[in-house]
Design a protein around this motif. Structure first.
Motif, PDB file in Angstrom:
ATOM      1  N   ALA A 183      90.284  -0.823  77.090  1.00  0.00           N
ATOM      2  CA  ALA A 183      90.866   0.508  77.219  1.00  0.00           C
ATOM      3  C   ALA A 183      91.350   0.759  78.644  1.00  0.00           C
ATOM      4  O   ALA A 183      92.449   1.273  78.866  1.00  0.00           O
ATOM      5  N   LEU A 184      90.529   0.377  79.620  1.00  0.00           N
ATOM      6  CA  LEU A 184      90.917   0.592  81.013  1.00  0.00           C
ATOM      7  C   LEU A 184      92.063  -0.315  81.424  1.00  0.00           C
ATOM      8  O   LEU A 184      92.933   0.074  82.216  1.00  0.00           O
ATOM      9  N   GLU A 185      92.099  -1.519  80.867  1.00  0.00           N
ATOM     10  CA  GLU A 185      93.144  -2.487  81.223  1.00  0.00           C
ATOM     11  C   GLU A 185      94.533  -1.935  80.911  1.00  0.00           C
ATOM     12  O   GLU A 185      95.488  -2.176  81.672  1.00  0.00           O
ATOM     13  N   VAL A 186      94.666  -1.198  79.820  1.00  0.00           N
ATOM     14  CA  VAL A 186      95.970  -0.610  79.466  1.00  0.00           C
ATOM     15  C   VAL A 186      96.493   0.252  80.610  1.00  0.00           C
ATOM     16  O   VAL A 186      97.653   0.140  81.016  1.00  0.00           O
ATOM     17  N   PHE A 187      95.628   1.099  81.134  1.00  0.00           N
ATOM     18  CA  PHE A 187      96.055   2.028  82.186  1.00  0.00           C
ATOM     19  C   PHE A 187      96.187   1.334  83.540  1.00  0.00           C
ATOM     20  O   PHE A 187      97.049   1.701  84.345  1.00  0.00           O
ATOM     21  N   ALA A 188      95.358   0.330  83.779  1.00  0.00           N
ATOM     22  CA  ALA A 188      95.473  -0.426  85.024  1.00  0.00           C
ATOM     23  C   ALA A 188      96.795  -1.184  85.066  1.00  0.00           C
ATOM     24  O   ALA A 188      97.487  -1.198  86.087  1.00  0.00           O
ATOM     25  N   ARG A 189      97.179  -1.778  83.958  1.00  0.00           N
ATOM     26  CA  ARG A 189      98.450  -2.504  83.906  1.00  0.00           C
ATOM     27  C   ARG A 189      99.636  -1.553  84.018  1.00  0.00           C
ATOM     28  O   ARG A 189     100.644  -1.865  84.665  1.00  0.00           O
ATOM     29  N   ALA A 190      99.517  -0.404  83.384  1.00  0.00           N
ATOM     30  CA  ALA A 190     100.594   0.584  83.467  1.00  0.00           C
ATOM     31  C   ALA A 190     100.824   1.036  84.907  1.00  0.00           C
ATOM     32  O   ALA A 190     101.934   1.418  85.282  1.00  0.00           O
ATOM     33  N   ALA A 191      99.750   0.956  85.713  1.00  0.00           N
ATOM     34  CA  ALA A 191      99.840   1.350  87.119  1.00  0.00           C
ATOM     35  C   ALA A 191     100.306   0.197  88.003  1.00  0.00           C
ATOM     36  O   ALA A 191     100.409   0.344  89.224  1.00  0.00           O
ATOM     37  N   GLY A 192     100.560  -0.954  87.392  1.00  0.00           N
ATOM     38  CA  GLY A 192     101.013  -2.115  88.151  1.00  0.00           C
ATOM     39  C   GLY A 192      99.890  -2.955  88.714  1.00  0.00           C
ATOM     40  O   GLY A 192     100.104  -3.777  89.607  1.00  0.00           O
ATOM     41  N   ARG A 247      93.881   7.066  83.191  1.00  0.00           N
ATOM     42  CA  ARG A 247      95.268   6.816  83.615  1.00  0.00           C
ATOM     43  C   ARG A 247      95.511   7.346  85.029  1.00  0.00           C
ATOM     44  O   ARG A 247      96.125   6.677  85.863  1.00  0.00           O
ATOM     45  N   ARG A 248      95.014   8.554  85.297  1.00  0.00           N
ATOM     46  CA  ARG A 248      95.217   9.171  86.611  1.00  0.00           C
ATOM     47  C   ARG A 248      94.532   8.375  87.712  1.00  0.00           C
ATOM     48  O   ARG A 248      95.130   8.104  88.763  1.00  0.00           O
ATOM     49  N   VAL A 249      93.289   7.991  87.493  1.00  0.00           N
ATOM     50  CA  VAL A 249      92.537   7.273  88.521  1.00  0.00           C
ATOM     51  C   VAL A 249      93.135   5.887  88.765  1.00  0.00           C
ATOM     52  O   VAL A 249      93.247   5.436  89.915  1.00  0.00           O
ATOM     53  N   ALA A 251      96.253   5.017  88.414  1.00  0.00           N
ATOM     54  CA  ALA A 251      97.506   5.187  89.156  1.00  0.00           C
ATOM     55  C   ALA A 251      97.239   5.428  90.636  1.00  0.00           C
ATOM     56  O   ALA A 251      97.893   4.843  91.506  1.00  0.00           O
ATOM     57  N   LEU A 252      96.259   6.276  90.927  1.00  0.00           N
ATOM     58  CA  LEU A 252      95.910   6.559  92.321  1.00  0.00           C
ATOM     59  C   LEU A 252      95.361   5.317  93.018  1.00  0.00           C
ATOM     60  O   LEU A 252      95.698   5.024  94.165  1.00  0.00           O
ATOM     61  N   ALA A 253      94.494   4.585  92.323  1.00  0.00           N
ATOM     62  CA  ALA A 253      93.890   3.389  92.914  1.00  0.00           C
ATOM     63  C   ALA A 253      94.951   2.340  93.221  1.00  0.00           C
ATOM     64  O   ALA A 253      94.964   1.740  94.307  1.00  0.00           O
ATOM     65  N   ALA A 254      95.843   2.105  92.283  1.00  0.00           N
ATOM     66  CA  ALA A 254      96.902   1.107  92.489  1.00  0.00           C
ATOM     67  C   ALA A 254      97.815   1.506  93.640  1.00  0.00           C
ATOM     68  O   ALA A 254      98.212   0.679  94.459  1.00  0.00           O
ATOM     69  N   GLU A 255      98.114   2.784  93.721  1.00  0.00           N
ATOM     70  CA  GLU A 255      98.980   3.293  94.781  1.00  0.00           C
ATOM     71  C   GLU A 255      98.371   3.061  96.157  1.00  0.00           C
ATOM     72  O   GLU A 255      99.088   2.791  97.128  1.00  0.00           O
ATOM     73  N   ARG A 256      97.041   3.104  96.233  1.00  0.00           N
ATOM     74  CA  ARG A 256      96.365   2.981  97.530  1.00  0.00           C
ATOM     75  C   ARG A 256      95.760   1.607  97.780  1.00  0.00           C
ATOM     76  O   ARG A 256      95.043   1.399  98.752  1.00  0.00           O
ATOM     77  N   GLY A 257      96.029   0.666  96.888  1.00  0.00           N
ATOM     78  CA  GLY A 257      95.548  -0.687  97.068  1.00  0.00           C
ATOM     79  C   GLY A 257      94.060  -0.849  96.860  1.00  0.00           C
ATOM     80  O   GLY A 257      93.446  -1.781  97.400  1.00  0.00           O
ATOM     81  N   VAL A 258      93.464   0.019  96.060  1.00  0.00           N
ATOM     82  CA  VAL A 258      92.028  -0.057  95.761  1.00  0.00           C
ATOM     83  C   VAL A 258      91.824  -0.851  94.480  1.00  0.00           C
ATOM     84  O   VAL A 258      92.523  -0.630  93.482  1.00  0.00           O
ATOM     85  N   ARG A 259      90.859  -1.786  94.490  1.00  0.00           N
ATOM     86  CA  ARG A 259      90.560  -2.579  93.302  1.00  0.00           C
ATOM     87  C   ARG A 259      90.054  -1.680  92.178  1.00  0.00           C
ATOM     88  O   ARG A 259      89.246  -0.787  92.401  1.00  0.00           O
ATOM     89  N   ILE A 260      90.490  -1.969  90.957  1.00  0.00           N
ATOM     90  CA  ILE A 260      90.072  -1.208  89.779  1.00  0.00           C
ATOM     91  C   ILE A 260      89.012  -1.996  89.018  1.00  0.00           C
ATOM     92  O   ILE A 260      89.239  -3.142  88.616  1.00  0.00           O
ATOM     93  N   GLY A 261      87.854  -1.382  88.823  1.00  0.00           N
ATOM     94  CA  GLY A 261      86.778  -2.006  88.072  1.00  0.00           C
ATOM     95  C   GLY A 261      86.416  -1.184  86.860  1.00  0.00           C
ATOM     96  O   GLY A 261      86.494   0.049  86.879  1.00  0.00           O
ATOM     97  N   ALA A 262      86.010  -1.837  85.783  1.00  0.00           N
ATOM     98  CA  ALA A 262      85.577  -1.149  84.572  1.00  0.00           C
ATOM     99  C   ALA A 262      84.083  -0.860  84.658  1.00  0.00           C
ATOM    100  O   ALA A 262      83.277  -1.787  84.755  1.00  0.00           O
ATOM    101  N   GLN A 263      83.735   0.417  84.653  1.00  0.00           N
ATOM    102  CA  GLN A 263      82.319   0.784  84.658  1.00  0.00           C
ATOM    103  C   GLN A 263      81.897   1.017  83.216  1.00  0.00           C
ATOM    104  O   GLN A 263      82.124   2.073  82.631  1.00  0.00           O
ATOM    105  N   VAL A 264      81.259  -0.001  82.645  1.00  0.00           N
ATOM    106  CA  VAL A 264      80.893   0.021  81.229  1.00  0.00           C
ATOM    107  C   VAL A 264      79.491   0.584  81.045  1.00  0.00           C
ATOM    108  O   VAL A 264      78.643   0.480  81.922  1.00  0.00           O
TER     109      VAL A 264
END
Length: 270
Positions: free
Chosen positions: A113-122, A66-68, A70-83
């Motif tokens: 699991a990651l998608e939940v937090f990525a969406r919550a971050a916008g 969740r923390r990462v 939020a930070l990534a979305a705030e800074r315009g960094v793409r979020i990827g799932a490292q499986v």
């Protein structure tokens, strides 16, 4: 088993020429668990353009994800799932044999699991990158590669990052997934264009100056020198900077500056 050619017949997300004017910088982030933190997430998110976020199987937990995100979305960094394989104790670097249907389900589970937090971050999960032993296994193992692709398809048709010429990228492309070939400036290569196993001496490049110059060579010329001294071609749209190495933040900053000073644009892949 025939070696994988460093030149892949798979088309990347965007065309890559021998002189590439644009490169994505990705880093493995969120690789902590509970009170233990391994990566300098906040600082690295000011440097990279794509964040490979651990999804709980090799590292990471709900609070960290969740923390990462939020930070990534705030800074315009793409979020990827490292499986990864389910291997917290071994940091996902131990060889495992997982049935294909189970592996596909676990890959989809991690992305979800990651998608939940990525969406919550916008934002949202923008791509998938396998980790550690799984990453190396699917360079050659078509069955395991297909299982990972099936898992990605279950979660959504997302782009995938992988080694140029790997079975993984070939299977993913055939399944209709966008593929993004990546390179590693701080990992040694074999003459065939695969990564030298970490168990072999010299597998990790530790000299910061060498890593910086290798980054430039990969981004500008698609060339790198193998561990045995041979110049090989590695065509990549993304460059991985490991976040768990000593001095990772300073090194990532130096790499980005060197690329920009050389006229290479640093931007997330399309």
């Amino acid at each position: 088993m025939n070696p994988v050619s460093p030149v892949s017949p798979v088309s990347p997300v965007s065309p890559v020429s021998p002189v590439s004017p644009v490169i994505d910088l990705n880093a493995d982030l969120g690789e902590g668990f509970g009170r233990w933190r391994l990566t300098e997430d906040e600082q690295l998110l000011s440097i990279v353009t794509s964040a490979n976020v651990a999804c709980g199987f090799h590292a990471g937990d709900a609070t960290t994800m969740r923390r990462v995100c939020a930070l990534a979305a705030e800074r315009g960094v793409r979020i990827g799932a490292q499986v990864s394989y389910r291997d917290l104790a071994g940091f996902g670097r131990r060889a495992m044999d997982v049935p294909a249907d189970e592996l596909a389900a676990e890959v989809a589970y991690q992305i979800g699991a990651l998608e939940v937090f990525a969406r919550a971050a916008g934002a949202g999960v923008a791509y998938v990158k396998p980790h550690g032993a799984l990453y190396n296994r699917i360079v050659h193992d078509e069955e395991q590669a297909a299982a990972v692709v099936d898992g990605v398809l279950l979660a959504g048709p997302l782009p995938v990052l992988g080694l140029p010429g790997s079975r993984f990228l070939e299977v993913a492309a055939k399944a209709g997934l966008p593929v993004v070939p990546e390179a590693f400036a701080d990992r040694a290569y074999t003459d065939e264009g695969t990564l030298v196993p970490r168990t072999r001496e010299g597998a990790v490049v530790t000299d910061p100056s060498a890593v910086v110059e290798r980054s430039l060579g990969l981004a500008r010329d698609s060339q790198v020198t193998s561990l045995d001294g041979r110049r090989i071609t590695v065509r990549a749209r993304s460059l991985c900077l490991h976040g768990d190495t000593p001095g990772a933040v300073d090194l990532a900053r130096r790499v980005r500056a060197r690329l920009l000073d050389s006229g290479i644009e640093v931007a997330a892949f399309a």
